[in-house]
Motif scaffolding. Sequence first.
Motif, PDB file in Angstrom:
ATOM      1  N   VAL A 320       0.861  -1.180   0.000  1.00  0.00           N
ATOM      2  CA  VAL A 320       0.000   0.000   0.000  1.00  0.00           C
ATOM      3  C   VAL A 320       0.899   1.232   0.000  1.00  0.00           C
ATOM      4  CG1 VAL A 320      -1.721   1.298   1.299  1.00  0.00           C
ATOM      5  CG2 VAL A 320      -1.864  -1.201   1.178  1.00  0.00           C
ATOM      6  N   GLU A 321       0.796   2.067  -1.023  1.00  0.00           N
ATOM      7  CA  GLU A 321       1.675   3.233  -1.144  1.00  0.00           C
ATOM      8  C   GLU A 321       0.992   4.537  -0.750  1.00  0.00           C
ATOM      9  OE1 GLU A 321       3.656   3.340  -4.907  1.00  0.00           O
ATOM     10  OE2 GLU A 321       4.723   1.462  -4.534  1.00  0.00           O
ATOM     11  N   ALA A 322      -0.327   4.535  -0.636  1.00  0.00           N
ATOM     12  CA  ALA A 322      -1.050   5.707  -0.121  1.00  0.00           C
ATOM     13  C   ALA A 322      -2.303   5.202   0.576  1.00  0.00           C
ATOM     14  CB  ALA A 322      -1.406   6.683  -1.242  1.00  0.00           C
ATOM     15  N   TYR A 323      -2.597   5.791   1.740  1.00  0.00           N
ATOM     16  CA  TYR A 323      -3.698   5.325   2.592  1.00  0.00           C
ATOM     17  C   TYR A 323      -4.377   6.558   3.156  1.00  0.00           C
ATOM     18  CZ  TYR A 323      -5.792   2.378   6.342  1.00  0.00           C
ATOM     19  OH  TYR A 323      -6.641   1.705   7.201  1.00  0.00           O
ATOM     20  N   VAL A 324      -5.560   6.878   2.630  1.00  0.00           N
ATOM     21  CA  VAL A 324      -6.303   8.061   3.078  1.00  0.00           C
ATOM     22  C   VAL A 324      -7.620   7.572   3.675  1.00  0.00           C
ATOM     23  CG1 VAL A 324      -7.271  10.284   2.405  1.00  0.00           C
ATOM     24  CG2 VAL A 324      -5.257   9.395   1.211  1.00  0.00           C
ATOM     25  N   GLY A 325      -7.722   7.616   5.000  1.00  0.00           N
ATOM     26  CA  GLY A 325      -8.918   7.098   5.671  1.00  0.00           C
ATOM     27  C   GLY A 325     -10.096   8.048   5.612  1.00  0.00           C
ATOM     28  N   SER A 326      -9.847   9.344   5.501  1.00  0.00           N
ATOM     29  CA  SER A 326     -10.922  10.333   5.376  1.00  0.00           C
ATOM     30  C   SER A 326     -10.348  11.564   4.716  1.00  0.00           C
ATOM     31  CB  SER A 326     -11.525  10.684   6.742  1.00  0.00           C
ATOM     32  OG  SER A 326     -10.609  11.429   7.518  1.00  0.00           O
ATOM     33  N   TYR A 468      -4.644 -13.607  -6.245  1.00  0.00           N
ATOM     34  CA  TYR A 468      -4.872 -12.762  -5.076  1.00  0.00           C
ATOM     35  C   TYR A 468      -3.746 -12.935  -4.061  1.00  0.00           C
ATOM     36  CZ  TYR A 468      -6.605 -11.147  -0.597  1.00  0.00           C
ATOM     37  OH  TYR A 468      -6.714 -10.517   0.597  1.00  0.00           O
ATOM     38  N   ALA A 469      -3.278 -11.828  -3.527  1.00  0.00           N
ATOM     39  CA  ALA A 469      -2.330 -11.833  -2.412  1.00  0.00           C
ATOM     40  C   ALA A 469      -2.732 -10.702  -1.479  1.00  0.00           C
ATOM     41  CB  ALA A 469      -0.895 -11.648  -2.896  1.00  0.00           C
ATOM     42  N   PRO A 470      -2.751 -10.926  -0.170  1.00  0.00           N
ATOM     43  CA  PRO A 470      -3.146  -9.865   0.766  1.00  0.00           C
ATOM     44  C   PRO A 470      -2.257  -8.639   0.638  1.00  0.00           C
ATOM     45  CG  PRO A 470      -3.073 -11.994   1.875  1.00  0.00           C
ATOM     46  CD  PRO A 470      -2.475 -12.198   0.515  1.00  0.00           C
ATOM     47  N   LEU A 471      -2.828  -7.507   0.934  1.00  0.00           N
ATOM     48  CA  LEU A 471      -2.094  -6.246   0.855  1.00  0.00           C
ATOM     49  C   LEU A 471      -1.099  -6.140   2.012  1.00  0.00           C
ATOM     50  CD1 LEU A 471      -5.001  -3.793  -0.051  1.00  0.00           C
ATOM     51  CD2 LEU A 471      -3.606  -5.212  -1.563  1.00  0.00           C
ATOM     52  N   ARG A 472       0.001  -5.415   1.761  1.00  0.00           N
ATOM     53  CA  ARG A 472       1.032  -5.209   2.777  1.00  0.00           C
ATOM     54  C   ARG A 472       1.016  -3.764   3.249  1.00  0.00           C
ATOM     55  NH1 ARG A 472       6.069  -5.359   2.082  1.00  0.00           N
ATOM     56  NH2 ARG A 472       6.151  -5.016  -0.151  1.00  0.00           N
ATOM     57  N   LEU A 473       1.018  -3.597   4.566  1.00  0.00           N
ATOM     58  CA  LEU A 473       1.059  -2.264   5.164  1.00  0.00           C
ATOM     59  C   LEU A 473       2.400  -1.952   5.800  1.00  0.00           C
ATOM     60  CD1 LEU A 473      -2.443  -2.213   6.879  1.00  0.00           C
ATOM     61  CD2 LEU A 473      -1.787  -1.073   4.760  1.00  0.00           C
TER      62      LEU A 473
END
Length: 794
Positions: A320-326, A468-473
């Motif tokens: 995950v290269e960008a994560y905008v929750g709101s 499918y592969a789970p996302l990495r944080l």
Amino acid sequence: MKTGFLRSCAAWGPGLRRAGWALLGLLVAAVLLDRLFPLPPAPQYSPLVTAADGTVLHAFLNPTQKWRMKTELHEITPALQRAIIYKEDRYFRYHFGVNPGAVVLAAGRNLFGRGRTTGASTITMQVARLLEPKARTFGNKTLEMLRAVQLEAHYSKAEILQLYLNLVPYGSNIEGVKSAALLYFQQPPDYLSLAQTVALAVIPNQPRVLVLGRNNAQILAKRNHWLHQMQRDRLFPAQDLADALAEPLDAQRHGAPTLAPHLARRLVAQFPGQPIIASTLRRGPQAKAEDLTLNYVRRLRALGITQAAVLVVNNRTRAVEAYVGSSDFRDAASAGQVDGVRAVRSPGSTLKPLLYGLAFDRGLATPKVQLPDVPTDFNGFRPENFDKNCQGEVTVERALVYSLNIPAVRLLADLGVPAFTDKLRQAGFRTVARAAPRLGLSTVLGGCGATLEELTGLYAALADGGQYAPLRLTAGGPRTGGEIPEATKKGTGPSETPLLSPAAAFLVTDILAQRTRPDLPLGYENSLRLPKIAWKTGTSYGRRDAWSLGYNRDYTIGVWVGNFSGQGSPALTGADVATPLLFDLFNALAYNSPNHWVAPPSTLDFRLVCAESGLVPGEHCAHQILDYYLPGQSSARRCEHVKEVFVSADGALSYCRACVPPGGYRRQLFANPLPEVLAYRAAQGLPAPRLPPHNPACRLVRGADDGTAAPLAITSPLPHAEYLLNRGEQQQLLLSCAAGPEVRQVFWYVNDRFLRAAGAAERVFFRPSPGPVKVSCADDHGRNVDVQLLVAEQ
């Protein structure tokens, strides 16, 4: 001489033995004291979440409300080491925690009052004092020395210096070199200039007096004083020192880094007590995604839309290269602290690509196959298209591009709900996995719960050939989707689960990449700003959630727009509200992606199909087109969209093979649509040619037909439904059926009593009596069907 030497050794023997025992006793005593008086606990650091390149994205106060950010060993540059050791403890590398010479010198100065009064503190002793702050007395100084020796026994010199640099005070609630470097210079310690490094080295002696941003002139004078001393002792190259002396001191207090607040809180909760958490985010894309989302939602507020969430995934690594929750974490009025990436919402139509991919793999469809798009009852469930209209028959690719609901539900009914929900479970859909036994055909229309994180992971699988592969944080850390069955793990690489074959994934991608489609936002038809991506939109029931998910070879981006309160908005649709933000993100974050597109895999091939049905051409298919198919998987059923019928010379009668006369007849082709399609055309006033009446003299006319006719079905009322009628109103129930083109007349019965005869496409109304009701329909070919329902009055 030899004898004398031996006598000397004998004389010294007892003394050596006594010394050895004494030394052993001291060691045992030291070990016991170390156990009785263990070192103070490790300092509590401010949790930091870093980007993939190591820069700090988000920092938190430590449990004691201090900014104490852990300085890693690699961040302690040689210049920083030399400057600190030169100023604080020049014999740091050589003593065992206490410098005996400095102690004697300090004692002399303090006793005789000559020179500056000093405490002979080494760096190790200062660490001991910072770990256990005490009043400055001779007794506490002695304890400080003992602790220093104990620290030297437990830690290396590099670790002691690291502890010092993490605990040294800088005024207010700032402790440690890294905290000061980030909050005053907005740089990590290993990026500081020599002048900045020396400035930070002189402050800890007077942290309350020398405050950066308030006393810069005093700090500058102190800094230059020490730079001149370093120049005299040639501690650094002459040019470096000259440049440092010429560098102005422009430092102000800045706020702590606050990028990716939702992910930062998520990771800190997931890894409690860990001072530095390395995420997979990239600072540039994260900052850009936050700015785009904030500014975009500001423009939507007039429409009653207050929030959005964004997730950007690297398809190759699943990082995950960008994560905008709101759109704005600080906007309490719009519940900005809610994490929209993990919020469970209705996914609308965003699950349809997986359904169509599974249909391709199971041989249920190919892109050109025609599906009925007519009002249909699926055991009491009557789905409607988004625009409330039907098209009669549509190709699979049109049904997906136009996101039609009725063909999708029909396909899911053929595939089976368990097969669909099982794939969603494998793709990490946790809410679906828990609710799977209760889910039905509405699942593909959004009748289940899903998160933006789950949906983005699913579309990343489509971009990766169905894998499918789970996302990495976190960098090198656990993925987000839980455990993958051992059978799906491939070697030592990322755990993968095959959701679709590469061929099916390519077909879905090829369809979703089409530009001529109704969900293209206004103004983008001929725009250069339209990126080369495959994308799908979704809108939940009541227009509460707008989705748009897209991907190219490199990135998958998921966008959700709506209100965390669940309030809907008339303007809230995936096409009009979510997709423009998706396009902006692709144009901003993936503008330099190569233009190469997905190539069809070798497991895919072309074949000629009937243009009317999309099936393998039959005997009477004149118009043929090319279509993709999966050899060995796709259905080889031949087209029967028209059928040849024996009719009388005047066209008034039709004959089956049992009653065809020796002469006086001809062969004629008639359209052969499904009964429900034929009934829909007739109800809409569209051309619906029917066969001439069957030969009345045929012995099969009231018995079983010849096996070529379509079945009879009641389309209204619904089977096993309950109807509530108002006594004061003249409400009636509709009777309608779907019959083949050979049927001209049907006969309706209610509770086994004849009601009336009607045309095959005629709509009949009647008022039933309360209680259980049996409705039966028979056609002029002898077929019969009935349904049971319950009628009540109020």
